[in-house]
Design a protein around this motif. Sequence first.
Motif, PDB file in Angstrom:
ATOM      1  N   ALA A  16      74.255  19.900  27.271  1.00  0.00           N
ATOM      2  CA  ALA A  16      73.244  20.415  26.339  1.00  0.00           C
ATOM      3  C   ALA A  16      73.827  20.546  24.937  1.00  0.00           C
ATOM      4  O   ALA A  16      75.037  20.609  24.746  1.00  0.00           O
ATOM      5  CB  ALA A  16      72.739  21.769  26.816  1.00  0.00           C
ATOM      6  N   ASP A  17      72.931  20.594  23.937  1.00  0.00           N
ATOM      7  CA  ASP A  17      73.387  20.833  22.568  1.00  0.00           C
ATOM      8  C   ASP A  17      73.024  22.232  22.106  1.00  0.00           C
ATOM      9  O   ASP A  17      73.247  22.578  20.954  1.00  0.00           O
ATOM     10  CB  ASP A  17      72.816  19.780  21.602  1.00  0.00           C
ATOM     11  N   ARG A  18      72.447  23.041  22.999  1.00  0.00           N
ATOM     12  CA  ARG A  18      72.061  24.400  22.602  1.00  0.00           C
ATOM     13  C   ARG A  18      71.987  25.324  23.810  1.00  0.00           C
ATOM     14  O   ARG A  18      71.745  24.884  24.932  1.00  0.00           O
ATOM     15  CB  ARG A  18      70.717  24.383  21.884  1.00  0.00           C
ATOM     16  N   LEU A  19      72.193  26.611  23.538  1.00  0.00           N
ATOM     17  CA  LEU A  19      72.089  27.643  24.565  1.00  0.00           C
ATOM     18  C   LEU A  19      71.278  28.798  23.998  1.00  0.00           C
ATOM     19  O   LEU A  19      71.381  29.105  22.810  1.00  0.00           O
ATOM     20  CB  LEU A  19      73.474  28.192  24.935  1.00  0.00           C
ATOM     21  N   GLU A  20      70.506  29.431  24.850  1.00  0.00           N
ATOM     22  CA  GLU A  20      69.812  30.653  24.458  1.00  0.00           C
ATOM     23  C   GLU A  20      70.694  31.834  24.858  1.00  0.00           C
ATOM     24  O   GLU A  20      71.025  31.981  26.028  1.00  0.00           O
ATOM     25  CB  GLU A  20      68.464  30.739  25.158  1.00  0.00           C
ATOM     26  N   VAL A  21      71.061  32.657  23.882  1.00  0.00           N
ATOM     27  CA  VAL A  21      71.949  33.786  24.128  1.00  0.00           C
ATOM     28  C   VAL A  21      71.388  35.014  23.397  1.00  0.00           C
ATOM     29  O   VAL A  21      70.344  34.947  22.746  1.00  0.00           O
ATOM     30  CB  VAL A  21      73.394  33.491  23.634  1.00  0.00           C
ATOM     31  N   PHE A  22      72.104  36.112  23.515  1.00  0.00           N
ATOM     32  CA  PHE A  22      71.759  37.317  22.766  1.00  0.00           C
ATOM     33  C   PHE A  22      72.980  37.778  21.987  1.00  0.00           C
ATOM     34  O   PHE A  22      74.092  37.712  22.489  1.00  0.00           O
ATOM     35  CB  PHE A  22      71.305  38.449  23.705  1.00  0.00           C
ATOM     36  N   VAL A  23      72.752  38.226  20.763  1.00  0.00           N
ATOM     37  CA  VAL A  23      73.794  38.877  19.976  1.00  0.00           C
ATOM     38  C   VAL A  23      73.223  40.228  19.559  1.00  0.00           C
ATOM     39  O   VAL A  23      72.201  40.285  18.855  1.00  0.00           O
ATOM     40  CB  VAL A  23      74.178  38.056  18.726  1.00  0.00           C
ATOM     41  N   GLU A  24      73.862  41.283  20.020  1.00  0.00           N
ATOM     42  CA  GLU A  24      73.373  42.635  19.718  1.00  0.00           C
ATOM     43  C   GLU A  24      71.877  42.743  20.015  1.00  0.00           C
ATOM     44  O   GLU A  24      71.095  43.217  19.185  1.00  0.00           O
ATOM     45  CB  GLU A  24      73.673  42.996  18.262  1.00  0.00           C
ATOM     46  N   GLY A  34      78.355  18.291  17.004  1.00  0.00           N
ATOM     47  CA  GLY A  34      79.705  17.742  16.934  1.00  0.00           C
ATOM     48  C   GLY A  34      80.681  18.793  17.434  1.00  0.00           C
ATOM     49  O   GLY A  34      80.492  19.361  18.512  1.00  0.00           O
ATOM     50  N   ASP A  35      81.687  19.106  16.625  1.00  0.00           N
ATOM     51  CA  ASP A  35      82.627  20.143  17.039  1.00  0.00           C
ATOM     52  C   ASP A  35      82.347  21.469  16.329  1.00  0.00           C
ATOM     53  O   ASP A  35      83.170  22.372  16.319  1.00  0.00           O
ATOM     54  CB  ASP A  35      84.075  19.695  16.803  1.00  0.00           C
ATOM     55  N   GLN A  36      81.153  21.582  15.745  1.00  0.00           N
ATOM     56  CA  GLN A  36      80.767  22.826  15.080  1.00  0.00           C
ATOM     57  C   GLN A  36      79.729  23.580  15.909  1.00  0.00           C
ATOM     58  O   GLN A  36      78.920  22.973  16.611  1.00  0.00           O
ATOM     59  CB  GLN A  36      80.158  22.531  13.716  1.00  0.00           C
ATOM     60  N   TYR A  37      79.765  24.900  15.760  1.00  0.00           N
ATOM     61  CA  TYR A  37      78.795  25.755  16.458  1.00  0.00           C
ATOM     62  C   TYR A  37      78.062  26.610  15.428  1.00  0.00           C
ATOM     63  O   TYR A  37      78.669  27.115  14.486  1.00  0.00           O
ATOM     64  CB  TYR A  37      79.516  26.648  17.478  1.00  0.00           C
ATOM     65  N   GLY A  54      63.266  23.124  18.987  1.00  0.00           N
ATOM     66  CA  GLY A  54      63.177  22.389  17.731  1.00  0.00           C
ATOM     67  C   GLY A  54      64.180  21.246  17.639  1.00  0.00           C
ATOM     68  O   GLY A  54      65.299  21.344  18.149  1.00  0.00           O
ATOM     69  N   CYS A  55      63.769  20.183  16.984  1.00  0.00           N
ATOM     70  CA  CYS A  55      64.678  19.058  16.748  1.00  0.00           C
ATOM     71  C   CYS A  55      65.750  19.480  15.744  1.00  0.00           C
ATOM     72  O   CYS A  55      65.477  20.265  14.828  1.00  0.00           O
ATOM     73  CB  CYS A  55      63.913  17.870  16.168  1.00  0.00           C
ATOM     74  N   ILE A  56      66.925  18.944  15.909  1.00  0.00           N
ATOM     75  CA  ILE A  56      68.010  19.207  14.966  1.00  0.00           C
ATOM     76  C   ILE A  56      68.263  17.930  14.177  1.00  0.00           C
ATOM     77  O   ILE A  56      68.510  16.870  14.762  1.00  0.00           O
ATOM     78  CB  ILE A  56      69.266  19.681  15.713  1.00  0.00           C
TER      79      ILE A  56
END
Length: 103
Positions: A16-24, A34-37, A54-56
């Motif tokens: 995958a190129d994306r994950l659904e997560v939570f921050v605070e 690529g190698d960036q997040y 959404g498309c990136i």
Amino acid sequence: MLDFEEIASIDDFQDADRLEVFVEDTPVLLIRAGDQYFAIEDVCTHDGQPLTDGCIEEGAIVCPRHGARFDLQTGKALCMPATKPVRTFVVEVRDRKIFARTN
Ligand code: FES
């Protein structure tokens, strides 16, 4: 300044190129390009649509509802109908673990 919190592992992405997560407790889309997040709040500032699907394109994510584009790095709204930025988060990778904190 708030501390970084661990939100995922690089291995969680698999293909995958994306994950659904939570921050605070905020829903956040963690994106690998690529190698960036990048981590952005998963809510469009135009009318609340999740940006999850959404498309990136060229360093931006396109809202799937009405097509607003947001810069992945800054969260800036790049076109109408959105005018306000989405929140972004600072991301760090250490030992294959991904950490984030509010910007
Ligand atoms: S809800 Fe995202 S552009 Fe309208």
